[in-house]
Design a protein around this motif. Structure first.
Motif, short mmCIF file in Angstrom:
data_model
loop_
_atom_site.label_atom_id
_atom_site.label_comp_id
_atom_site.label_asym_id
_atom_site.label_seq_id
_atom_site.Cartn_x
_atom_site.Cartn_y
_atom_site.Cartn_z
N ALA A 139 0.83 -1.21 0.00
CA ALA A 139 0.00 0.00 0.00
C ALA A 139 0.86 1.25 0.00
O ALA A 139 0.55 2.25 -0.67
N TRP A 140 1.96 1.23 0.74
CA TRP A 140 2.88 2.37 0.73
C TRP A 140 3.42 2.62 -0.68
O TRP A 140 3.51 3.77 -1.11
N ALA A 141 3.77 1.56 -1.37
CA ALA A 141 4.33 1.70 -2.72
C ALA A 141 3.34 2.35 -3.67
O ALA A 141 3.72 2.97 -4.66
N THR A 148 -5.19 5.07 0.59
CA THR A 148 -6.08 4.28 -0.28
C THR A 148 -7.27 5.06 -0.78
O THR A 148 -7.92 4.67 -1.76
N ASP A 149 -7.59 6.18 -0.11
CA ASP A 149 -8.74 6.99 -0.53
C ASP A 149 -8.36 8.07 -1.54
O ASP A 149 -9.24 8.75 -2.07
N ALA A 150 -7.07 8.24 -1.78
CA ALA A 150 -6.63 9.29 -2.71
C ALA A 150 -6.96 8.91 -4.16
O ALA A 150 -6.95 7.73 -4.53
N ALA A 151 -7.23 9.92 -4.96
CA ALA A 151 -7.58 9.68 -6.36
C ALA A 151 -6.42 9.10 -7.15
O ALA A 151 -6.61 8.37 -8.12
#
Length: 463
Positions: A173-175, A180-183
């Protein structure tokens, strides 16, 4: 015939004559002590700041909160390492070159606690569980030697493997950017930056030598952060708001709250950490040619308990041994505990100056993602290495490992699998580490302890 030695040993690698100081107690000159201490800091730094980075992100802390959390983790690590290496009478401290700091093993259960806690109660409930886990360690530590037979390499190997496997979604997820909610989550520029960081680490590991190779993770993160600047992916606002020097404030993140399932989850993790610490002390005792006896292990585990108990006061997490530092001692042959004590002093300084912790928070999420794949993957490899020594040629052991790993991977493969269970069960079973550890311990009892005495008696009678 060889002449007897008349002076001190030539170096920490040499076996000392009977009248000289043991290498563990040798006080090196500053020219040798400081570089050796720096190697320990380099080997452990990424691991120390990983728990506050992950937990802080999960509970939605702002930049200032992240800075305080990192500073607290460094401070507790410094205090624990000094207590371990220098000792406190006969109560605590194994007086070996042993590094203690916040362990990654507690991350997954603490994330599960955060997910099942109401907003504003996440860190208080985590710290309540950590507080009880520290007290549990202090209470059980003196008797833990008797419990080690329930945590053979078969069980600890499963747990350590699951730590690496269940944490792998975090760097992934960091990569992709972290939010996770960002466009733009998963944008190609994030993936490219993570891949670049990973590539730098691999190149340094392949062609680096000595100290450079040991700090490949840090150098990769540094190179990735530099590469992120031209693309506007590095945020330096943390440096502007972070105080230059400040000690962590007691209970800055709220007073501990006690939720039974959360407490049970972290007490299970604490048992695993105690097993890991005990194994580390035994290994380090062999490396240093000062075998760790029962009293040494008890004093070492008390240090884990004291540090874990103190952690929630300032913002720390469950504390245990750092296996990578045992590797540093084995690799460099520098066995002086004062070298590691110097590293503990450096950690205290880092914790007392939050601006230094803020520097860590500058690292962009994709850079952490590229480095995290190596970091968490290496944890899984450590578990696999432990399992390789656990007698997997036995069919019962194969079944044990297969079922325990399966139980630990269920929350990862199907996050909603336990959605219909009570909340306390979700907290325990929703963590792959806790679930896998429970299954491994129970199956180890079933296959290797339950009824073994009666079966042995029958076999002897029939013979």
């Amino acid at each position: 015939m060889a002449q007897p030695a008349t002076g001190p040993a030539e170096g920490p690698c040499s076996a000392p004559p009977e009248s000289s100081v043991h290498p563990v107690d040798e006080k090196l000159p500053a020219a040798r002590l400081l570089p050796a201490a720096l190697q320990h800091i380099a080997a452990m730094y990424a691991g120390v700041v990983t728990p506050p980075l992950i937990i802080g992100q999960a509970v939605g802390l702002d930049t200032a909160g992240m800075t305080r959390l990192i500073a607290a983790s460094l401070l507790i690590a410094g205090l624990a390492t000094l207590l371990q290496t220098l000792g406190a009478g006969g109560f605590a401290g194994n007086r070996l070159p042993f590094v203690n700091a916040a362990s990654s093993a507690g991350i997954a259960p603490m994330l599960a606690i955060a997910e099942t806690s109401a907003p504003g109660h996440q860190l208080p409930q985590i710290y309540g569980a950590v507080l009880v886990a520290g007290a549990f360690c202090l209470a059980v530590g003196p008797f833990f030697g008797r419990l080690l037979r329930f945590f053979p390499p078969l069980v600890t190997g499963v747990v350590i493997t699951l730590i690496g496997v269940t944490l792998m979604p975090v760097p992934v997820a960091w990569a992709q950017g972290g939010d996770t909610d960002a466009a733009d989550f998963g944008a190609m520029r994030y993936l490219a930056l993570a891949a670049f960081t990973l590539a730098v680490i691999l190149v340094i590991q392949r062609f680096g030598r000595g100290f450079v190779k040991q700090v490949a993770l840090l150098m990769g993160m540094f190179a990735g952060t530099l590469a992120a600047i031209p693309f506007g992916l590095a945020d330096f606002s943390a440096l502007e708001s972070a105080p230059l020097a400040a000690l962590p404030t007691p209970f800055a993140f709220g007073h501990p709250e006690f939720q039974p399932a959360a407490v049970l989850s972290l007490c299970i993790v604490m048992l695993v950490l105690m097993t890991e610490s005990s194994a580390g002390m035994l290994a380090l005792g062999e490396i240093c040619e000062r075998p760790a006896d029962g009293r040494t292990i008890t004093r070492g585990l008390r240090t884990d308990g004291v540090a874990t108990l103190l952690g929630p006061v300032f913002g720390g997490f469950p504390t245990s041994a750092f296996a990578q530092n045992v590797g540093v001692v084995s690799l460099t042959k520098v066995r002086s505990r004062y070298v590691v004590a110097a590293a503990g002093c450096a950690l205290l300084v880092l914790g007392a100056f939050p601006v230094l912790g803020a520097v860590v928070s500058l690292v962009p999420m994709p850079v952490l993602g590229g480095a995290g794949i190596v970091l968490f993957g290496s944890i899984a490899v450590s578990g696999i290495r432990t399992l390789s020594e656990a007698g997997l040629d036995d069919s019962s052991n194969i079944i044990l490992v297969a079922v325990a790993l399966g139980a630990g991977i269920i929350p990862l493969a199907a996050p909603a699998f336990y959605a219909g269970f009570p909340s306390w069960a979700q907290t325990v079973l929703g963590s792959g580490i806790s679930a896998g550890a429970l299954v491994a311990v129970l199956l180890n009892l079933f296959f290797h302890h339950l009824g073994t005495h009666s079966r042995t008696a029958v076999a002897l009678k029939s013979s």
